[in-house]
Each structure stands twice: as structure tokens, then as C-alpha cells.
Design a protein around this motif. Sequence first.
Motif, PDB file in Angstrom:
ATOM      1  N   THR A   1      13.064  25.002 -32.044  1.00 49.66           N
ATOM      2  CA  THR A   1      13.915  24.055 -31.328  1.00 49.66           C
ATOM      3  C   THR A   1      14.507  23.034 -32.281  1.00 49.66           C
ATOM      4  O   THR A   1      15.706  22.725 -32.221  1.00 49.66           O
ATOM      5  CB  THR A   1      13.102  23.344 -30.228  1.00 49.66           C
ATOM      6  OG1 THR A   1      12.562  24.306 -29.339  1.00 49.66           O
ATOM      7  CG2 THR A   1      13.963  22.371 -29.455  1.00 49.66           C
ATOM      8  N   ILE A   2      13.697  22.513 -33.191  1.00 51.07           N
ATOM      9  CA  ILE A   2      14.185  21.518 -34.155  1.00 51.07           C
ATOM     10  C   ILE A   2      15.202  22.133 -35.104  1.00 51.07           C
ATOM     11  O   ILE A   2      16.240  21.523 -35.397  1.00 51.07           O
ATOM     12  CB  ILE A   2      12.994  20.907 -34.924  1.00 51.07           C
ATOM     13  CG1 ILE A   2      12.172  20.032 -33.985  1.00 51.07           C
ATOM     14  CG2 ILE A   2      13.466  20.096 -36.112  1.00 51.07           C
ATOM     15  CD1 ILE A   2      10.871  19.540 -34.579  1.00 51.07           C
ATOM     16  N   ILE A   3      14.955  23.354 -35.564  1.00 52.46           N
ATOM     17  CA  ILE A   3      15.901  24.014 -36.474  1.00 52.46           C
ATOM     18  C   ILE A   3      17.235  24.289 -35.781  1.00 52.46           C
ATOM     19  O   ILE A   3      18.305  23.999 -36.311  1.00 52.46           O
ATOM     20  CB  ILE A   3      15.288  25.310 -37.040  1.00 52.46           C
ATOM     21  CG1 ILE A   3      14.139  24.974 -37.985  1.00 52.46           C
ATOM     22  CG2 ILE A   3      16.338  26.149 -37.758  1.00 52.46           C
ATOM     23  CD1 ILE A   3      13.340  26.180 -38.431  1.00 52.46           C
ATOM     24  N   GLY A   4      17.193  24.830 -34.587  1.00 52.14           N
ATOM     25  CA  GLY A   4      18.422  25.119 -33.848  1.00 52.14           C
ATOM     26  C   GLY A   4      19.182  23.860 -33.489  1.00 52.14           C
ATOM     27  O   GLY A   4      20.413  23.810 -33.577  1.00 52.14           O
ATOM     28  N   LEU A   5      18.454  22.819 -33.103  1.00 45.55           N
ATOM     29  CA  LEU A   5      19.090  21.554 -32.770  1.00 45.55           C
ATOM     30  C   LEU A   5      19.730  20.914 -33.991  1.00 45.55           C
ATOM     31  O   LEU A   5      20.836  20.374 -33.910  1.00 45.55           O
ATOM     32  CB  LEU A   5      18.054  20.611 -32.160  1.00 45.55           C
ATOM     33  CG  LEU A   5      18.545  19.347 -31.500  1.00 45.55           C
ATOM     34  CD1 LEU A   5      19.407  19.700 -30.299  1.00 45.55           C
ATOM     35  CD2 LEU A   5      17.376  18.505 -31.062  1.00 45.55           C
ATOM     36  N   SER A   6      19.078  21.012 -35.142  1.00 43.40           N
ATOM     37  CA  SER A   6      19.659  20.421 -36.354  1.00 43.40           C
ATOM     38  C   SER A   6      20.912  21.171 -36.786  1.00 43.40           C
ATOM     39  O   SER A   6      21.882  20.548 -37.229  1.00 43.40           O
ATOM     40  CB  SER A   6      18.623  20.387 -37.483  1.00 43.40           C
ATOM     41  OG  SER A   6      18.276  21.691 -37.867  1.00 43.40           O
ATOM     42  N   PHE A   7      20.930  22.503 -36.648  1.00 43.56           N
ATOM     43  CA  PHE A   7      22.148  23.256 -36.955  1.00 43.56           C
ATOM     44  C   PHE A   7      23.304  22.834 -36.061  1.00 43.56           C
ATOM     45  O   PHE A   7      24.431  22.642 -36.520  1.00 43.56           O
ATOM     46  CB  PHE A   7      21.917  24.766 -36.818  1.00 43.56           C
ATOM     47  CG  PHE A   7      21.229  25.392 -37.976  1.00 43.56           C
ATOM     48  CD1 PHE A   7      21.458  24.958 -39.271  1.00 43.56           C
ATOM     49  CD2 PHE A   7      20.336  26.432 -37.782  1.00 43.56           C
ATOM     50  CE1 PHE A   7      20.820  25.534 -40.347  1.00 43.56           C
ATOM     51  CE2 PHE A   7      19.697  27.025 -38.856  1.00 43.56           C
ATOM     52  CZ  PHE A   7      19.931  26.578 -40.138  1.00 43.56           C
ATOM     53  N   ALA A   8      23.036  22.696 -34.772  1.00 44.61           N
ATOM     54  CA  ALA A   8      24.085  22.305 -33.828  1.00 44.61           C
ATOM     55  C   ALA A   8      24.575  20.881 -34.103  1.00 44.61           C
ATOM     56  O   ALA A   8      25.777  20.617 -34.059  1.00 44.61           O
ATOM     57  CB  ALA A   8      23.565  22.426 -32.397  1.00 44.61           C
ATOM     58  N   VAL A   9      23.657  19.969 -34.418  1.00 44.37           N
ATOM     59  CA  VAL A   9      24.041  18.584 -34.697  1.00 44.37           C
ATOM     60  C   VAL A   9      24.870  18.509 -35.974  1.00 44.37           C
ATOM     61  O   VAL A   9      25.893  17.822 -36.027  1.00 44.37           O
ATOM     62  CB  VAL A   9      22.786  17.683 -34.772  1.00 44.37           C
ATOM     63  CG1 VAL A   9      23.100  16.330 -35.367  1.00 44.37           C
ATOM     64  CG2 VAL A   9      22.190  17.507 -33.392  1.00 44.37           C
TER      65      VAL A   9
END
Length: 58
Positions: free
Chosen positions: A6-14
Motif C-alpha cells: 500500500t505504501i509503495i503504490g501510494l508513493s508511486f501515485a503521489v
Amino acid sequence: MNKITTIIGLSFAVFFLIGLATTLTRSMMIGFLDVIPVYLLMGAAIIMMIYEAFFDKD
């Protein structure tokens, strides 16, 4: 493991959304006042993504 993905995917999107918003300010024909609505929408989208990923556990 679920929290890490979740943190990795969220950081990519951000990072993508921030990069998209900052490319608009590089143009000489677009002023800062023209880009303020884009920054507001990107900020709202980032806040909603973080809220849904971590705080919305119904």
C-alpha cells in the motif's frame, strides 16, 4: 506485507501526481495563478488516496 505494498503504490501515485502538477509550472506561457486549481485538485486527490488507504476501514 499488505501495508508495504500500500505504501509503495501510494508513493508511486503521489510522485506521479506531484510531477504532473509541477510540469505545468515549467512553461513560460502558464503563470502560477493558472496552476493553482491544479495544485488544489492534486492535493485533494492525494489526501483522498491517503485517507482511503489507511483510515477508511469499514
